[in-house]
Design an enzyme around this catalytic site. Structure first.
Site, PDB file in Angstrom:
ATOM      1  N   CYS A   1      27.757 -45.899  -3.885  1.00  0.00           N
ATOM      2  CA  CYS A   1      27.514 -44.497  -4.238  1.00  0.00           C
ATOM      3  C   CYS A   1      27.353 -43.701  -2.954  1.00  0.00           C
ATOM      4  CB  CYS A   1      26.309 -44.358  -5.149  1.00  0.00           C
ATOM      5  SG  CYS A   1      24.759 -44.571  -4.310  1.00  0.00           S
TER       6      CYS A   1
ATOM      7  N   ASN B   1      11.824 -42.362 -11.854  1.00  0.00           N
ATOM      8  CA  ASN B   1      12.072 -43.760 -11.488  1.00  0.00           C
ATOM      9  C   ASN B   1      11.049 -44.728 -12.081  1.00  0.00           C
ATOM     10  OD1 ASN B   1      14.351 -42.998 -10.197  1.00  0.00           O
ATOM     11  ND2 ASN B   1      13.530 -43.174  -8.115  1.00  0.00           N
TER      12      ASN B   1
HETATM   13  C1  EPZ Z   1      15.414 -47.408  -6.196  1.00  0.00           C
HETATM   14  O1  EPZ Z   1      16.799 -47.734  -6.085  1.00  0.00           O
HETATM   15  C2  EPZ Z   1      15.353 -45.968  -6.642  1.00  0.00           C
HETATM   16  N1  EPZ Z   1      16.027 -45.843  -7.928  1.00  0.00           N
HETATM   17  C3  EPZ Z   1      16.006 -45.082  -5.588  1.00  0.00           C
HETATM   18  O2  EPZ Z   1      15.846 -43.742  -6.016  1.00  0.00           O
HETATM   19  C4  EPZ Z   1      15.289 -45.283  -4.247  1.00  0.00           C
HETATM   20  O3  EPZ Z   1      15.949 -44.558  -3.240  1.00  0.00           O
HETATM   21  C5  EPZ Z   1      15.294 -46.767  -3.871  1.00  0.00           C
HETATM   22  O4  EPZ Z   1      14.736 -47.556  -4.956  1.00  0.00           O
HETATM   23  C6  EPZ Z   1      14.498 -47.081  -2.619  1.00  0.00           C
HETATM   24  O5  EPZ Z   1      13.179 -46.657  -2.763  1.00  0.00           O
HETATM   25  C7  EPZ Z   1      15.361 -46.132  -9.052  1.00  0.00           C
HETATM   26  O6  EPZ Z   1      14.200 -46.527  -9.033  1.00  0.00           O
HETATM   27  C8  EPZ Z   1      16.067 -45.932 -10.334  1.00  0.00           C
HETATM   28  P1  EPZ Z   1      16.613 -50.890  -3.762  1.00  0.00           P
HETATM   29  P2  EPZ Z   1      17.245 -49.255  -5.946  1.00  0.00           P
HETATM   30  O7  EPZ Z   1      17.189 -51.997  -4.578  1.00  0.00           O
HETATM   31  O8  EPZ Z   1      16.284 -50.110  -6.685  1.00  0.00           O
HETATM   32  C9  EPZ Z   1      19.529 -53.220  -0.809  1.00  0.00           C
HETATM   33  C10 EPZ Z   1      16.484 -41.443  -6.190  1.00  0.00           C
HETATM   34  O9  EPZ Z   1      16.931 -40.501  -5.494  1.00  0.00           O
HETATM   35  N2  EPZ Z   1      19.803 -54.153  -1.925  1.00  0.00           N
HETATM   36  O10 EPZ Z   1      15.150 -50.899  -3.539  1.00  0.00           O
HETATM   37  O11 EPZ Z   1      18.672 -49.324  -6.304  1.00  0.00           O
HETATM   38  C11 EPZ Z   1      20.045 -51.813  -1.084  1.00  0.00           C
HETATM   39  O12 EPZ Z   1      21.420 -51.691  -0.824  1.00  0.00           O
HETATM   40  C12 EPZ Z   1      16.885 -42.828  -5.852  1.00  0.00           C
HETATM   41  O13 EPZ Z   1      15.739 -41.284  -7.176  1.00  0.00           O
HETATM   42  C13 EPZ Z   1      20.600 -55.250  -1.727  1.00  0.00           C
HETATM   43  O14 EPZ Z   1      21.124 -55.487  -0.631  1.00  0.00           O
HETATM   44  O15 EPZ Z   1      17.049 -49.505  -4.412  1.00  0.00           O
HETATM   45  C14 EPZ Z   1      19.174 -50.986  -0.172  1.00  0.00           C
HETATM   46  O16 EPZ Z   1      19.675 -51.031   1.126  1.00  0.00           O
HETATM   47  C15 EPZ Z   1      18.190 -43.066  -5.261  1.00  0.00           C
HETATM   48  N3  EPZ Z   1      20.834 -56.096  -2.791  1.00  0.00           N
HETATM   49  C16 EPZ Z   1      17.827 -51.732  -0.219  1.00  0.00           C
HETATM   50  O17 EPZ Z   1      18.143 -53.056  -0.672  1.00  0.00           O
HETATM   51  C17 EPZ Z   1      20.284 -55.879  -4.013  1.00  0.00           C
HETATM   52  O18 EPZ Z   1      20.531 -56.676  -4.935  1.00  0.00           O
HETATM   53  C18 EPZ Z   1      16.788 -51.137  -1.139  1.00  0.00           C
HETATM   54  O19 EPZ Z   1      17.388 -50.828  -2.396  1.00  0.00           O
HETATM   55  C19 EPZ Z   1      19.451 -54.772  -4.196  1.00  0.00           C
HETATM   56  C20 EPZ Z   1      19.219 -53.911  -3.136  1.00  0.00           C
END
Ligand code: EPZ
Length: 420
Positions: free
Chosen positions: A119, A23
């Site tokens: 997903c 990541n």
């Molecule tokens: C990153 O995903 C990681 N992926 C994920 O890794 C990890 O679980 C996650 O961060 C949380 O730590 C990468 O770095 C490539 P978020 P990301 O945006 O960035 C909500 C793994 O197994 N949200 O921090 O997609 C979202 O739905 C994985 O390696 C919005 O509502 O996660 C979630 O509830 C899977 N609107 C929360 O925020 C947005 O525009 C945090 O998601 C963006 C996010």
């Protein structure tokens, strides 16, 4: 389709070396789109998502040179670009493709990226990425499942993230490096992967302050240049091997990790009675001599307990004495592994965002299905302590983010094999 066959019940012993952080490497590869010069990377993990990102960059006509595929050292150069598009076929297999949106619009003035959709772990919208780019003057159009962003030059802006988002922070941070004027990001993600990206951007000539804090200030520059960077160790892989040592009551030396990134997991494992002993720089020994005790855990953004360690911790809780209440606050649907481990004999109740585990319960081998990357890791951990044979289907999920997990486990004495 590959599956794992695990003969459980073996105590793990020996040394395991942790790979580079998936990541961190993914946004870092996307950052290579920000310059026409070469970006040299080292300690890139040999995992499926890295190949997908390399394919995506190559599709845009970036020049990706790697000694072997999958690589651990790679050079990316994007002098020109033929497509500023991340197509659905690639985005659907890896949501992190969305990380090309910010760099593309910042350098080339246009990007067209497929919307990732939901997903297995939740809806996962990208509205916060889009709102931030709009605030920076990008004209956004959502059409036929694609987000199109256009801007002659992005403008600095004050952006407050309503929710902490890791890839959202990374996308906007990359975009802001080439924007005109100053961008201030508040309520930004503080994950080490964001810091690693910022460190590379600074080497490329970006002007960034507040790295590692929730307020990041970026003064845009007209151009970035090439750089050389070593990706940080994968804290989730390290945490997974710490739990592998604990759950099998083994004795493992985890090397090439950064204990400074593992504070929350180390504290929690110690609370459970696991011994974790620092042994020199980047090395942690894990062993268990007494009883394993259950402990409650709530996932949080960094520096809290990572959602990406929740599934593996749940597997451990099934082997610990007493009740462990595991609360998932980041994603709405991240307990798919619980129903599979339940089928192996665990005592788990899932109530909304909480999983209540009563332990210890002996687990027995079964055929189980991996639903996402970290869920797969938890099923492997459960298989390591189960009696008889466990078969895990759909292990392609685990190949997305763990480098040769079965070889690393075999070297520690596990009986795990990949079968077709
Ligand atoms: C990153 O995903 C990681 N992926 C994920 O890794 C990890 O679980 C996650 O961060 C949380 O730590 C990468 O770095 C490539 P978020 P990301 O945006 O960035 C909500 C793994 O197994 N949200 O921090 O997609 C979202 O739905 C994985 O390696 C919005 O509502 O996660 C979630 O509830 C899977 N609107 C929360 O925020 C947005 O525009 C945090 O998601 C963006 C996010």
């Amino acid at each position: 389709m590959d599956r794992f066959k695990i003969e459980g019940g073996r105590r793990l012993e020996g040394t395991v070396q942790i790979s580079g952080a998936k990541n961190a490497a993914l946004p870092i590869m996307a950052a290579a789109l920000l310059t026409s010069e070469k970006v040299h990377l080292d300690n890139v993990p040999r995992v499926r998502d890295i190949i997908t990102m390399a394919k995506l960059l190559a599709h845009m006509k970036a020049h990706v040179v790697a000694q072997d595929l999958p690589p651990s050292a790679m050079t990316i150069q994007t002098e020109e670009i033929s497509h500023t598009e991340a197509p659905y076929e690639l985005v659907k297999t890896m949501r992190a493709s969305v990380l090309t949106l910010g760099p593309l619009v910042a350098r080339f003035g246009y990007a067209r990226v497929s919307l990732p959709g939901g997903c297995a772990i939740g809806a996962r919208p990208i509205d916060l990425h889009i709102q931030a780019l709009e605030k920076m003057g990008a004209k956004i159009n959502i059409d036929h499942g694609y987000v199109e962003a256009r801007a002659e030059r992005l403008l600095g802006a004050e952006i407050h993230f309503d929710k902490i988002t890791v890839t959202g922070t990374e996308n906007v941070l990359m975009a802001a490096t080439l924007a005109e004027g100053e961008t201030i990001l508040t309520n930004s993600a503080r994950e080490p992967e964001v810091t690693d990206l910022a460190d590379l951007l600074i080497k490329m000539g970006a002007k960034i302050e507040g790295v590692g804090t929730s307020t990041i200030r970026i003064r845009g520059v007209p151009k970035l240049h090439g750089a050389t960077h070593k990706v940080i160790p994968d804290r989730i892989e390290a945490g997974t091997f710490l739990i592998a040592g604990a759950i099998t009551r083994g004795d493992i030396l985890v090397t090439n990790c950064d204990p400074g990134h593992l504070g929350a997991i180390i504290d929690k494992l110690r609370e459970c009675g696991v011994e974790i002993i620092p042994e020199g720089s980047g090395r942690l020994r894990v062993r268990v001599s007494g009883k394993l005790r259950g402990a409650d855990v709530t996932t949080e953004e960094y520096p809290g307990f990572a959602t990406d360690m929740q599934a593996q911790y749940l597997a451990l809780a099934t082997q610990a004495e007493g009740k462990s209440v595991i609360t998932e606050t980041i994603f709405e649907n991240r307990f798919m592994h619980a129903s599979e481990i339940l089928r192996m004999g665990a005592n788990i109740e899932v109530e909304g965002r909480k999983a209540i585990v009563h332990g210890p319960t002996p687990l027995s081998g079964a055929t189980i299905i991996a639903s996402d990357l970290r869920a797969s890791a938890s099923l492997v951990l459960a298989g390591l302590v189960a009696s008889n044979t466990t078969y895990i289907d759909r292990v392609y999920h685990i190949d997305r983010g763990y480098e040769r997990i079965e070889s690393k486990l075999c070297a520690l004495g596990a009986r795990i094999e990949r079968i077709g």
